[in-house]
Design a protein around this motif. Structure first.
Motif, PDB file in Angstrom:
ATOM      1  N   LEU A  17       0.852  -1.187   0.000  1.00  0.00           N
ATOM      2  CA  LEU A  17       0.000   0.000   0.000  1.00  0.00           C
ATOM      3  C   LEU A  17       0.899   1.253   0.000  1.00  0.00           C
ATOM      4  O   LEU A  17       1.125   1.863   1.043  1.00  0.00           O
ATOM      5  CB  LEU A  17      -0.913   0.004   1.229  1.00  0.00           C
ATOM      6  N   PRO A  18       1.423   1.628  -1.176  1.00  0.00           N
ATOM      7  CA  PRO A  18       2.390   2.739  -1.219  1.00  0.00           C
ATOM      8  C   PRO A  18       1.811   4.078  -0.806  1.00  0.00           C
ATOM      9  O   PRO A  18       2.556   4.995  -0.428  1.00  0.00           O
ATOM     10  CB  PRO A  18       2.831   2.758  -2.696  1.00  0.00           C
ATOM     11  N   GLN A  19       0.476   4.207  -0.855  1.00  0.00           N
ATOM     12  CA  GLN A  19      -0.149   5.476  -0.486  1.00  0.00           C
ATOM     13  C   GLN A  19      -0.178   5.672   1.032  1.00  0.00           C
ATOM     14  O   GLN A  19      -0.419   6.782   1.517  1.00  0.00           O
ATOM     15  CB  GLN A  19      -1.569   5.562  -1.052  1.00  0.00           C
ATOM     16  N   LYS A  20       0.044   4.590   1.781  1.00  0.00           N
ATOM     17  CA  LYS A  20       0.032   4.684   3.239  1.00  0.00           C
ATOM     18  C   LYS A  20       1.374   5.225   3.723  1.00  0.00           C
ATOM     19  O   LYS A  20       2.422   4.620   3.492  1.00  0.00           O
ATOM     20  CB  LYS A  20      -0.213   3.307   3.862  1.00  0.00           C
ATOM     21  N   THR A  21       1.339   6.363   4.384  1.00  0.00           N
ATOM     22  CA  THR A  21       2.563   6.977   4.907  1.00  0.00           C
ATOM     23  C   THR A  21       2.435   7.182   6.401  1.00  0.00           C
ATOM     24  O   THR A  21       1.356   6.993   6.984  1.00  0.00           O
ATOM     25  CB  THR A  21       2.831   8.325   4.225  1.00  0.00           C
ATOM     26  N   LEU A  22       3.524   7.569   7.019  1.00  0.00           N
ATOM     27  CA  LEU A  22       3.556   7.843   8.452  1.00  0.00           C
ATOM     28  C   LEU A  22       3.791   9.341   8.625  1.00  0.00           C
ATOM     29  O   LEU A  22       4.925   9.804   8.517  1.00  0.00           O
ATOM     30  CB  LEU A  22       4.686   7.027   9.098  1.00  0.00           C
ATOM     31  N   PRO A  23       2.723  10.120   8.854  1.00  0.00           N
ATOM     32  CA  PRO A  23       2.870  11.581   8.922  1.00  0.00           C
ATOM     33  C   PRO A  23       3.943  12.036   9.909  1.00  0.00           C
ATOM     34  O   PRO A  23       4.706  12.965   9.617  1.00  0.00           O
ATOM     35  CB  PRO A  23       1.474  12.052   9.355  1.00  0.00           C
ATOM     36  N   SER A  24       4.030  11.365  11.045  1.00  0.00           N
ATOM     37  CA  SER A  24       5.011  11.767  12.057  1.00  0.00           C
ATOM     38  C   SER A  24       6.436  11.553  11.577  1.00  0.00           C
ATOM     39  O   SER A  24       7.347  12.305  11.945  1.00  0.00           O
ATOM     40  CB  SER A  24       4.782  10.992  13.350  1.00  0.00           C
ATOM     41  N   THR A  30      10.583  16.002  12.512  1.00  0.00           N
ATOM     42  CA  THR A  30      11.175  14.672  12.612  1.00  0.00           C
ATOM     43  C   THR A  30      12.329  14.513  11.634  1.00  0.00           C
ATOM     44  O   THR A  30      13.395  13.984  11.984  1.00  0.00           O
ATOM     45  CB  THR A  30      10.120  13.585  12.357  1.00  0.00           C
ATOM     46  N   GLN A  31      12.151  14.973  10.406  1.00  0.00           N
ATOM     47  CA  GLN A  31      13.209  14.849   9.404  1.00  0.00           C
ATOM     48  C   GLN A  31      14.471  15.610   9.834  1.00  0.00           C
ATOM     49  O   GLN A  31      15.590  15.117   9.674  1.00  0.00           O
ATOM     50  CB  GLN A  31      12.714  15.350   8.044  1.00  0.00           C
ATOM     51  N   ASP A  32      14.283  16.795  10.395  1.00  0.00           N
ATOM     52  CA  ASP A  32      15.437  17.567  10.882  1.00  0.00           C
ATOM     53  C   ASP A  32      16.155  16.830  12.013  1.00  0.00           C
ATOM     54  O   ASP A  32      17.392  16.790  12.071  1.00  0.00           O
ATOM     55  CB  ASP A  32      14.988  18.948  11.379  1.00  0.00           C
ATOM     56  N   ARG A  33      15.366  16.221  12.908  1.00  0.00           N
ATOM     57  CA  ARG A  33      15.974  15.484  14.015  1.00  0.00           C
ATOM     58  C   ARG A  33      16.682  14.227  13.513  1.00  0.00           C
ATOM     59  O   ARG A  33      17.770  13.883  13.991  1.00  0.00           O
ATOM     60  CB  ARG A  33      14.900  15.116  15.046  1.00  0.00           C
ATOM     61  N   LEU A  34      16.092  13.544  12.549  1.00  0.00           N
ATOM     62  CA  LEU A  34      16.716  12.337  12.017  1.00  0.00           C
ATOM     63  C   LEU A  34      18.054  12.660  11.352  1.00  0.00           C
ATOM     64  O   LEU A  34      18.991  11.859  11.404  1.00  0.00           O
ATOM     65  CB  LEU A  34      15.781  11.637  11.039  1.00  0.00           C
ATOM     66  N   ARG A  35      18.146  13.826  10.707  1.00  0.00           N
ATOM     67  CA  ARG A  35      19.438  14.248  10.147  1.00  0.00           C
ATOM     68  C   ARG A  35      20.460  14.407  11.265  1.00  0.00           C
ATOM     69  O   ARG A  35      21.596  13.933  11.156  1.00  0.00           O
ATOM     70  CB  ARG A  35      19.282  15.569   9.386  1.00  0.00           C
ATOM     71  N   LYS A  36      20.057  15.070  12.328  1.00  0.00           N
ATOM     72  CA  LYS A  36      20.960  15.297  13.451  1.00  0.00           C
ATOM     73  C   LYS A  36      21.367  13.982  14.103  1.00  0.00           C
ATOM     74  O   LYS A  36      22.515  13.810  14.533  1.00  0.00           O
ATOM     75  CB  LYS A  36      20.282  16.210  14.478  1.00  0.00           C
TER      76      LYS A  36
END
Length: 267
Positions: A17-24, A30-36
């Motif tokens: 189900l490629p349309q299913k994403t995880l908004p968080s 979150t993306q900025d923190r994951l980079r860090k």
């Protein structure tokens, strides 16, 4: 393998189900923190639907069927040793599916960190002399609690506490990847853990007691082909993982995947 075994493995059929994403997971914070934390581009969530009623005792049958379904092998993402995203594309011969308890419905689970000299009332994490564990640098009391059994505060969390999915998720975010820049305060770890947990785990309210009940079933999964472990990686590491979060009511399985390494910016 007998014909009967093959038949049982095919009982569950899956659809990506490629349309299913995880908004968080996809939010800017979150993306900025994951980079860090050196996890950006190395962590992903995919959702697959399945066509049969699921019961927890069927976990091995379910996971075997998952890995041997052509819709899975063509779509299930993993990282190669060189840091390229690819799909599974191999015949899985053996699986390991470890049940992960998931009973916590409140972030108060982590309040004990404030009372024992690990985190100050201000939210600042108490520093310590540098140490290492399995290539992971330890420079504060929080990481000592998470990793070192001889830590003064290791027993803040019992073994059963540490097996909880909420704890596992929190620990993975705190430890990060190879070039993780650790936070000075606890807040970002708690906020990100809460957001991901809320999106991944399904709940319902008991009509009589009004209590919140978790309906998801969770496994930590590994798969093996003729050459050995092939998923989530060919090399095991504390921070390389794949969790299957099964929603038996919606008949969805979320796959939360991470491969230990440095941030990748092309994802």
């Amino acid at each position: 393998m007998s014909a009967g075994d093959e038949g049982s493995e095919r009982r569950f059929a899956f659809r990506h189900l490629p349309q299913k994403t995880l908004p968080s997971l996809e939010s800017r914070d979150t993306q900025d923190r994951l980079r860090k934390w050196s996890m950006h581009g190395r962590i992903t969530m995919q959702t697959f639907s399945f066509d049969q009623h699921f019961k927890t005792y069927q976990k091995d049958e379910f996971v075997k069927a998952f890995f041997n379904d052509p819709n899975v092998s063509a779509n299930l993402k993993l990282l190669t040793a060189s840091g390229q995203w690819t799909t599974l594309g191999t015949k899985v011969k053996k699986i390991e599916a470890i049940f992960v308890p998931c009973t916590q419905v409140s972030m108060s689970f982590f309040d004990r960190l404030y009372s024992e000299g690990v985190v100050r009332e201000t939210g600042h994490i108490v520093k310590c002399y540098d140490d290492f564990y399995d290539g992971i640098p330890i420079s504060d009391e929080l990481r000592k609690v998470l990793l070192l059994k001889d830590s003064d505060h290791f027993d803040l969390f019992s073994q059963s506490n540490r097996e909880e999915f909420l704890f596992c998720l929190f620990k993975h975010l705190c430890l990060g990847g190879t070039l993780c820049q650790f936070e000075d305060v606890l807040g970002p770890y708690l906020e990100t853990t809460k957001a991901l947990y809320k999106d991944l785990v399904s709940v319902q309210k008991d009509p009589e007691t009004k209590e919140i009940i978790i309906t998801s079933t969770i496994f930590k999964v590994s798969a093996y082909d003729d050459n050995g472990m092939c998923y989530p990686s060919t090399k095991s590491h504390e921070q390389t993982f794949a969790y299957f979060i099964v929603d038996p009511l919606k008949r969805h399985v979320h796959v939360l995947y991470h491969s230990f390494g440095g941030s990748l910016f092309f994802n």
